[in-house]
Motif scaffolding. Structure first.
Motif, PDB file in Angstrom:
ATOM      1  N   GLU A 299       0.843  -1.202   0.000  1.00 20.21           N
ATOM      2  CA  GLU A 299       0.000   0.000   0.000  1.00 20.21           C
ATOM      3  C   GLU A 299       0.871   1.242   0.000  1.00 20.21           C
ATOM      4  O   GLU A 299       1.824   1.341   0.772  1.00 20.21           O
ATOM      5  N   VAL A 300       0.514   2.188  -0.879  1.00 16.20           N
ATOM      6  CA  VAL A 300       1.202   3.485  -0.898  1.00 16.20           C
ATOM      7  C   VAL A 300       0.248   4.526  -0.333  1.00 16.20           C
ATOM      8  O   VAL A 300      -0.898   4.652  -0.787  1.00 16.20           O
ATOM      9  N   ILE A 301       0.718   5.245   0.700  1.00 19.68           N
ATOM     10  CA  ILE A 301      -0.103   6.303   1.316  1.00 19.68           C
ATOM     11  C   ILE A 301       0.420   7.644   0.811  1.00 19.68           C
ATOM     12  O   ILE A 301       1.579   7.997   1.046  1.00 19.68           O
ATOM     13  N   LEU A 302      -0.411   8.392   0.105  1.00 12.18           N
ATOM     14  CA  LEU A 302       0.013   9.701  -0.407  1.00 12.18           C
ATOM     15  C   LEU A 302      -0.283  10.754   0.654  1.00 12.18           C
ATOM     16  O   LEU A 302      -1.439  11.123   0.876  1.00 12.18           O
ATOM     17  N   ALA A 303       0.774  11.216   1.342  1.00  9.50           N
ATOM     18  CA  ALA A 303       0.611  12.222   2.401  1.00  9.50           C
ATOM     19  C   ALA A 303       1.123  13.554   1.859  1.00  9.50           C
ATOM     20  O   ALA A 303       2.133  14.074   2.322  1.00  9.50           O
ATOM     21  N   LEU A 304       0.416  14.082   0.854  1.00 14.16           N
ATOM     22  CA  LEU A 304       0.861  15.326   0.223  1.00 14.16           C
ATOM     23  C   LEU A 304      -0.011  16.481   0.686  1.00 14.16           C
ATOM     24  O   LEU A 304      -1.136  16.287   1.137  1.00 14.16           O
ATOM     25  N   ASN A 305       0.525  17.698   0.555  1.00 13.56           N
ATOM     26  CA  ASN A 305      -0.204  18.869   1.041  1.00 13.56           C
ATOM     27  C   ASN A 305      -1.484  19.099   0.244  1.00 13.56           C
ATOM     28  O   ASN A 305      -1.558  18.768  -0.941  1.00 13.56           O
ATOM     29  N   GLN A 306      -2.473  19.696   0.915  1.00  9.99           N
ATOM     30  CA  GLN A 306      -3.756  19.962   0.254  1.00  9.99           C
ATOM     31  C   GLN A 306      -3.699  21.287  -0.512  1.00  9.99           C
ATOM     32  O   GLN A 306      -4.526  22.175  -0.312  1.00  9.99           O
ATOM     33  N   THR A 307      -2.705  21.416  -1.373  1.00  7.15           N
ATOM     34  CA  THR A 307      -2.590  22.607  -2.223  1.00  7.15           C
ATOM     35  C   THR A 307      -2.798  22.145  -3.663  1.00  7.15           C
ATOM     36  O   THR A 307      -2.821  20.939  -3.931  1.00  7.15           O
ATOM     37  N   VAL A 308      -2.930  23.112  -4.584  1.00  2.75           N
ATOM     38  CA  VAL A 308      -3.123  22.739  -5.984  1.00  2.75           C
ATOM     39  C   VAL A 308      -1.940  21.887  -6.452  1.00  2.75           C
ATOM     40  O   VAL A 308      -2.131  20.825  -7.062  1.00  2.75           O
ATOM     41  N   ASP A 309      -0.723  22.318  -6.134  1.00  6.65           N
ATOM     42  CA  ASP A 309       0.462  21.570  -6.574  1.00  6.65           C
ATOM     43  C   ASP A 309       0.532  20.189  -5.903  1.00  6.65           C
ATOM     44  O   ASP A 309       0.860  19.194  -6.560  1.00  6.65           O
ATOM     45  N   GLY A 310       0.225  20.147  -4.609  1.00  4.34           N
ATOM     46  CA  GLY A 310       0.268  18.879  -3.882  1.00  4.34           C
ATOM     47  C   GLY A 310      -0.724  17.887  -4.467  1.00  4.34           C
ATOM     48  O   GLY A 310      -0.398  16.709  -4.681  1.00  4.34           O
ATOM     49  N   GLN A 311      -1.925  18.355  -4.744  1.00  5.26           N
ATOM     50  CA  GLN A 311      -2.961  17.471  -5.255  1.00  5.26           C
ATOM     51  C   GLN A 311      -2.704  17.072  -6.714  1.00  5.26           C
ATOM     52  O   GLN A 311      -3.039  15.967  -7.133  1.00  5.26           O
ATOM     53  N   THR A 312      -2.110  17.991  -7.491  1.00  2.66           N
ATOM     54  CA  THR A 312      -1.738  17.632  -8.862  1.00  2.66           C
ATOM     55  C   THR A 312      -0.722  16.495  -8.828  1.00  2.66           C
ATOM     56  O   THR A 312      -0.815  15.516  -9.576  1.00  2.66           O
ATOM     57  N   THR A 313       0.251  16.622  -7.926  1.00  2.00           N
ATOM     58  CA  THR A 313       1.294  15.604  -7.797  1.00  2.00           C
ATOM     59  C   THR A 313       0.696  14.274  -7.349  1.00  2.00           C
ATOM     60  O   THR A 313       1.040  13.215  -7.888  1.00  2.00           O
ATOM     61  N   ALA A 314      -0.228  14.340  -6.383  1.00  2.00           N
ATOM     62  CA  ALA A 314      -0.875  13.115  -5.892  1.00  2.00           C
ATOM     63  C   ALA A 314      -1.611  12.423  -7.043  1.00  2.00           C
ATOM     64  O   ALA A 314      -1.525  11.203  -7.215  1.00  2.00           O
ATOM     65  N   HIS A 315      -2.306  13.234  -7.831  1.00  2.00           N
ATOM     66  CA  HIS A 315      -3.066  12.684  -8.949  1.00  2.00           C
ATOM     67  C   HIS A 315      -2.130  12.032  -9.968  1.00  2.00           C
ATOM     68  O   HIS A 315      -2.399  10.947 -10.485  1.00  2.00           O
ATOM     69  N   TYR A 316      -1.019  12.694 -10.223  1.00  6.00           N
ATOM     70  CA  TYR A 316      -0.056  12.176 -11.197  1.00  6.00           C
ATOM     71  C   TYR A 316       0.518  10.837 -10.733  1.00  6.00           C
ATOM     72  O   TYR A 316       0.567   9.863 -11.491  1.00  6.00           O
TER      73      TYR A 316
END
Lengths: 199, 365
Positions: free
Chosen positions: A140-157
């Motif tokens: 399992e990979v847990i994406l603990a990225l910031n809730q900013t536009v850049d963070g969420q774009t990265t999570a999506h990618y």
């Protein structure tokens, strides 16, 4: 304005003033304080800085900062539990470690995707992440990225790149521990309501 | 009732120092051209998120030639709640906001105050490029949904990212998809907010007795139809990629929306109406917006009406003042002479702004 024959003390003040959170005034206060506490603070600090300057390095595996080629977390076999937490920055990793709630391993991206800043997938440690998923039997990979536009774009990618190989999750959003609803913004209240759980 | 009680300007535009104490009644500001009346209401416009009614940078707002930086403070009262708000800008940097002594983002202003304005440059709103109409629509929308400001910022940030990918001719489909997902998520919020704001304005116009003509408003687009939901917008962005690479920018999305207005009683587009009718439609919309907000939140917004009285005949002027009085809004109005505000009688407080050796002087009457 630089003066000729600057003393070592001035140099120290100038260097400290460059640190995040410090300015010339606070740097002067810090240096005076250090000089007064030479034996119990200044000397040990100088030695600690010397040691870190010689030994600090980035973990070849996860990107954490440590004093060995492979950091303590990556070399601890008890943390190879199949969970991998992806964070933007070492500071985020340290924040997770302070909480003490996570017993798996980490992967530090070293930033977020940003076309405007010229940071693409290859500038982040995304290729290494893919290798680790295969090599370390990650479940399992847990994406603990910031809730900013850049963070969420990265999570999506990242999700798009690895979703067919491994289970994916992200941190929950909602009411902080000890938080009062009255002080929360509308977006957080909405997210908390959507992520409500049965008692 | 939302109103400013106290306003001080320091080195702001033509004002070196001005201090104004007012109550919740409308404020009539008069004085000769160039005295600094609009500068006073521009300061009030900064109590909402954004760049104020002139869309100026903080640097442009500094008093010249000193350009020392400027400061505005104000006490904003809404019922039993009072907030001390301060704006400062130093060395040309963008304005810093503090609310009750604590630093706050600009978007936080939307939660404690609502400000609507009508200024002479908006007279051409219906016949100019869609950008002005979008801005007008977004200001109305923001008054209902304080979070609209953040959604707009997030959408624009994601769009700038996508535009850079397009310009650099990046071919990574995954990267596009990730950025487009953010645009679609925030863009759907923008469109929903705008639609909902228009519905509220329409309801407020329908239920009102007013001397000003009603406008039917519709959200349209300069491009082909813009999908309103997140999934549709995401698909439209993906489909548009090749075309967008050729153009070097994003051609589809709520940033291409337009506002179409019709003079309801006559059934003709606002852009074909006479100048006077177009102005009357705008006043009508601002008043409808204020009524809807008063019904929603229990308090009408602050209204800033720059040089509005001069364009109305005495009958319409009296009707405008009567409607503002009925709303109970603190309307800040400017005009060249006191005679423009005679119909207000005791229902308003008056400020005279004059110029003395390049400095604005504000005098309460």
């Amino acid at each position: 304005m630089s003066r000729p024959n600057r003393s070592e003390i001035d140099t120290l003040i100038d260097l400290l003033a460059r640190l995040p959170g410090l300015g010339p005034r606070s740097a002067r206060r810090a240096v005076l304080f250090l000089i007064r506490k030479r034996g119990i603070l200044l000397q040990p600090l100088a030695e600690a800085m010397q040691a870190v300057a010689q030994n600090a390095r980035e973990c070849l595996n996860c990107g954490n900062v440590g004093t060995t080629e492979i950091c303590e977390i990556c070399s601890d076999d008890t943390r190879a539990n199949g969970l991998l937490c992806v964070v933007e920055d070492v500071a985020d990793l340290w924040a997770m470690e302070r909480a003490g709630a996570f017993r798996g391993r980490y992967h530090v991206l070293g930033g977020t995707l940003s076309a405007l800043d010229g940071v693409g997938p290859d500038e982040l440690r995304i290729p290494q992440l893919k290798d680790r998923i295969a090599g370390e039997e990650i479940t399992e990979v847990i994406l603990a990225l910031n809730q900013t536009v850049d963070g969420q774009t990265t999570a999506h990618y990242i999700a798009d790149q690895i979703e067919d190989r491994v289970a994916l999750s992200s941190l929950a959003q909602g009411v902080p521990i000890g938080g009062e609803l009255d002080y929360l913004d509308d977006g957080t209240i909405g997210a908390a309501l959507n992520a409500r759980k049965r008692l | 009732m939302l109103h400013l009680e106290h306003l001080t300007l320091s080195h702001f535009r033509s004002h070196r120092r001005a201090e104004v104490h007012v109550d919740a009644r409308p404020v009539a500001i008069y004085g000769p051209n160039g005295a600094g009346k609009t500068n006073l209401i521009e300061a009030v416009s900064l109590f909402s998120p954004g760049r104020g009614l002139r869309r100026a940078s903080a640097q442009e707002m500094a008093r010249r030639p000193e350009s020392l930086g400027w400061k505005i403070t104000g006490m904003l009262r809404a019922g039993g709640d009072a907030h001390e708000v301060a704006f400062t800008s130093e060395g040309g940097a963008s304005r810093n906001v503090t609310i009750d002594g604590k630093p706050a983002p600009q978007t936080a202003l939307g939660r404690i105050s609502r400000v609507l304005w009508l200024i002479p440059s908006m007279d051409r709103l219906w016949i100019e490029a869609p950008e002005g109409r979008r801005r007008f629509l977004d200001r109305m929308t923001l008054s209902f949904f304080p979070d609209h400001a953040q959604a707009t910022l997030d959408y624009e940030k994601a769009m700038r990212e996508r535009n850079r990918l397009l310009k650099d001719e990046v071919r990574d489909a995954g990267w596009y998809a990730a950025v487009e997902a953010q645009m679609a998520r925030t863009g759907a919020v923008l469109t929903a907010n705008r639609q909902s704001a228009l519905a509220r304005i329409a309801a407020a116009q329908a239920g009102a007795e007013t001397a000003f003509p009603a406008a039917d408003l519709e959200l349209t687009s300069t491009e082909a139809d813009i999908p309103e939901d997140e999934a549709g917008l995401r698909a439209a962005l993906a489909e548009s990629r090749f075309r967008d690479i050729a153009a070097g920018r994003t051609l589809v999305g709520p940033h291409r929306a337009d506002l179409y207005g019709v003079f309801a009683a006559k059934g003709i587009p606002a852009s074909d109406c006479s100048t006077g009718e177009q102005k009357a439609l705008l006043i009508s919309l601002i008043l409808a917006n204020a009524r809807a907000l008063a019904a929603d939140t229990g308090a009408p917004p602050l209204l800033l009406l720059d040089e509005v009285a001069a364009h109305l005949d005495a009958g319409r002027r009296a009707a405008l003042y009567a409607e503002i009085g009925a709303l109970g809004a603190q309307a800040w109005m400017t005009g060249t002479g006191p005679e423009l505000f005679e119909e207000l009688g005791e229902g308003a407080q008056r400020l005279e702004v004059t110029e003395d050796a390049g400095l604005s002087v504000v005098r309460a009457l």
